[in-house]
Scaffold this motif. Sequence first.
Motif, PDB file in Angstrom:
ATOM      1  N   ALA A 128      11.113  27.024  41.559  1.00  0.00           N
ATOM      2  CA  ALA A 128      12.199  27.957  41.152  1.00  0.00           C
ATOM      3  C   ALA A 128      13.514  27.237  41.469  1.00  0.00           C
ATOM      4  N   ALA A 129      13.582  26.701  42.692  1.00  0.00           N
ATOM      5  CA  ALA A 129      14.760  25.852  43.249  1.00  0.00           C
ATOM      6  C   ALA A 129      15.201  24.687  42.350  1.00  0.00           C
ATOM      7  N   ALA A 130      14.066  24.229  41.669  1.00  0.00           N
ATOM      8  CA  ALA A 130      14.272  23.419  40.570  1.00  0.00           C
ATOM      9  C   ALA A 130      14.899  23.663  39.242  1.00  0.00           C
ATOM     10  N   GLY A 131      14.901  24.971  38.936  1.00  0.00           N
ATOM     11  CA  GLY A 131      15.418  25.504  37.962  1.00  0.00           C
ATOM     12  C   GLY A 131      14.393  26.306  37.038  1.00  0.00           C
ATOM     13  N   VAL A 132      13.324  26.428  37.412  1.00  0.00           N
ATOM     14  CA  VAL A 132      12.205  26.928  36.487  1.00  0.00           C
ATOM     15  C   VAL A 132      12.219  28.528  36.890  1.00  0.00           C
ATOM     16  N   PRO A 133      12.096  29.346  35.897  1.00  0.00           N
ATOM     17  CA  PRO A 133      12.526  30.914  36.282  1.00  0.00           C
ATOM     18  C   PRO A 133      11.253  31.062  37.232  1.00  0.00           C
ATOM     19  N   PHE A 134      11.651  31.992  38.171  1.00  0.00           N
ATOM     20  CA  PHE A 134      10.729  32.400  39.191  1.00  0.00           C
ATOM     21  C   PHE A 134       9.335  32.776  38.689  1.00  0.00           C
ATOM     22  N   ARG A 135       9.374  33.715  37.607  1.00  0.00           N
ATOM     23  CA  ARG A 135       7.906  34.313  37.333  1.00  0.00           C
ATOM     24  C   ARG A 135       7.319  33.330  36.660  1.00  0.00           C
ATOM     25  N   GLU A 136       7.945  32.185  35.838  1.00  0.00           N
ATOM     26  CA  GLU A 136       7.046  31.236  35.250  1.00  0.00           C
ATOM     27  C   GLU A 136       6.564  30.418  36.275  1.00  0.00           C
ATOM     28  N   ALA A 137       7.494  30.138  37.446  1.00  0.00           N
ATOM     29  CA  ALA A 137       6.603  29.259  38.347  1.00  0.00           C
ATOM     30  C   ALA A 137       5.627  30.032  39.258  1.00  0.00           C
ATOM     31  N   TYR A 138       5.841  31.227  39.470  1.00  0.00           N
ATOM     32  CA  TYR A 138       4.916  32.086  40.043  1.00  0.00           C
ATOM     33  C   TYR A 138       3.434  31.971  39.194  1.00  0.00           C
ATOM     34  N   ARG A 139       3.549  32.031  37.936  1.00  0.00           N
ATOM     35  CA  ARG A 139       2.280  32.032  37.252  1.00  0.00           C
ATOM     36  C   ARG A 139       1.527  30.635  37.477  1.00  0.00           C
ATOM     37  N   ALA A 140       2.477  29.582  37.302  1.00  0.00           N
ATOM     38  CA  ALA A 140       1.888  28.406  37.167  1.00  0.00           C
ATOM     39  C   ALA A 140       1.038  28.038  38.466  1.00  0.00           C
ATOM     40  N   ALA A 141       1.987  28.568  39.868  1.00  0.00           N
ATOM     41  CA  ALA A 141       1.385  28.202  41.096  1.00  0.00           C
ATOM     42  C   ALA A 141       0.173  29.093  41.166  1.00  0.00           C
ATOM     43  N   ALA A 142       0.052  30.266  40.595  1.00  0.00           N
ATOM     44  CA  ALA A 142      -0.965  30.853  40.646  1.00  0.00           C
ATOM     45  C   ALA A 142      -2.417  30.276  40.054  1.00  0.00           C
ATOM     46  N   ALA A 143      -2.108  29.780  38.920  1.00  0.00           N
ATOM     47  CA  ALA A 143      -3.092  29.165  38.006  1.00  0.00           C
ATOM     48  C   ALA A 143      -3.702  27.935  38.815  1.00  0.00           C
ATOM     49  N   ALA A 144      -2.769  27.239  39.759  1.00  0.00           N
ATOM     50  CA  ALA A 144      -2.980  26.154  40.508  1.00  0.00           C
ATOM     51  C   ALA A 144      -3.386  26.150  41.906  1.00  0.00           C
ATOM     52  N   ALA A 145      -3.644  27.489  42.286  1.00  0.00           N
ATOM     53  CA  ALA A 145      -3.813  27.960  43.613  1.00  0.00           C
ATOM     54  C   ALA A 145      -4.456  27.015  44.619  1.00  0.00           C
ATOM     55  N   ASP A 146      -5.750  26.587  44.039  1.00  0.00           N
ATOM     56  CA  ASP A 146      -6.767  26.016  44.738  1.00  0.00           C
ATOM     57  C   ASP A 146      -6.026  24.393  45.185  1.00  0.00           C
ATOM     58  N   GLU A 147      -5.241  24.032  44.405  1.00  0.00           N
ATOM     59  CA  GLU A 147      -4.917  22.565  44.623  1.00  0.00           C
ATOM     60  C   GLU A 147      -3.344  22.520  45.163  1.00  0.00           C
ATOM     61  N   ALA A 148      -2.861  23.717  45.600  1.00  0.00           N
ATOM     62  CA  ALA A 148      -1.521  23.781  46.021  1.00  0.00           C
ATOM     63  C   ALA A 148      -1.569  22.955  47.453  1.00  0.00           C
ATOM     64  N   GLY A 149      -2.227  22.926  48.122  1.00  0.00           N
ATOM     65  CA  GLY A 149      -2.144  22.040  49.359  1.00  0.00           C
ATOM     66  C   GLY A 149      -2.297  20.677  49.131  1.00  0.00           C
ATOM     67  N   GLN A 150      -2.475  20.074  48.180  1.00  0.00           N
ATOM     68  CA  GLN A 150      -2.538  18.585  48.080  1.00  0.00           C
ATOM     69  C   GLN A 150      -1.114  17.806  48.386  1.00  0.00           C
TER      70      GLN A 150
END
Length: 431
Positions: A375-397
């Motif tokens: 979101a800070a990079a300009g992606v609308p937050f709700r879009e960024a939220y859905r993308a992060a949710a879809a890749a949650a298991d890889e979020a810690g890489q």
Amino acid sequence: MTDLLWQKTGTRTDERIMRFLAGDDVVLDREFLLCDIEASKAHAGGLANIGILTTGERDALVRELDGLADDFRAGRFVLDDRYEDGHSAIEARLTERLGDAGRKVHTGRSRNDQVLVATRLWLKERLGELSAHCVEAARVCLARAAGEALPLPGYTHLQRAVVSSTALWFAGFAEAFIDDACRARDTRAWIDANPLGTAAGYGVNLPLDRAHTTAALGFARLQVNPVYAQLSRGKFEIAALDALAGALLDLRRLAWDLSLFTTAEFGFVRLPAEYTTGSSIMPNKRNPDAVELMRASYACVAAARTEVEQLLSLPSGYQRDLQLSKGAIFHGFHHGLGALALLPDLLARLEWNAPAMRAAIEPAMYSTDVAIEQAAAGVPFREAYRAAAAAADEAGQGRTPEASLAARTSPGASGDLRLAELNARLREFLP
């Protein structure tokens, strides 16, 4: 029981009724007796100022009252069922020692304003203790927040949520207890009004020197109207119990955390051995009993508040129902302050299990960081939220708890704890 202050010639007292009327007043008045003595000294001074007592009588009364206080502290005088209550015990002692001067001391006052002023002085002392306990708990929390910032899972709905830290946890409770100290101080200021001299709630036909008793007893102001003095009984006690309850609500949530964190399923915290007990049947057990009783302490204060509140379905003027409020406030404060007194030492000595806490931080707990960064990079937050949710298991890489905490720079968060601000607020309470 000594002669009753209110006994009329030709009337007979029934011992069963007297036991019911007295209740446990004599036992409870041991708690309030020293305050009652101080108020009696101030009242004697006021009576001398308007010519009811001579200066010699006043000085003799003050001397005997000081002696009674010394004897009570040393156990040489015991308030027991020889007396109806603490008020009658004081007057009986003064009459025994001083004769007519002792008989004059009740001029212009009633047991109603005696109990009001003694309770008010007692509540001021207890609220001062409450503030001091909260200040000390906050001080320990801030010291520990400054000294260590171990990664700790943050939970919502008791589910792992985001990366947190022990420093954030300690700082959160520090601010809570600073607020509790403020509330205790403000409540003390609110009830800091002198009811002595209002008698039975309608004043008396004497020019009582109420300014003298207000100053002598250290009250900030006079409680002016006699009717309101009676109306405030119970109302001020509830306010004091509310201040205590607020601190115990924070203690209850802290104790809940520790109760969870000490379980084998979490394993985040080790308590000092003195705060645990063993099982009577299971040799393997060490139980966090002290923490559990801290957690339960709010219930005692809430019950005391309810008991006082339920007594107040009354018309104006004094009603004997209010006698029962003394036990409620005594037991509520005794238990609540006892729990809070143990807290600073517990907080100072508990030990975190850093490996267990780190092991409980799973990759998905960085998902919020990922979404915010996008979101800070300009992606609308709700879009960024859905993308992060879809890749949650890889979020810690490529991420570490320390980096996540350092990046949390919103004011008050882990990367900007604002401990200096909290310490500045705390210093308002320090000598």
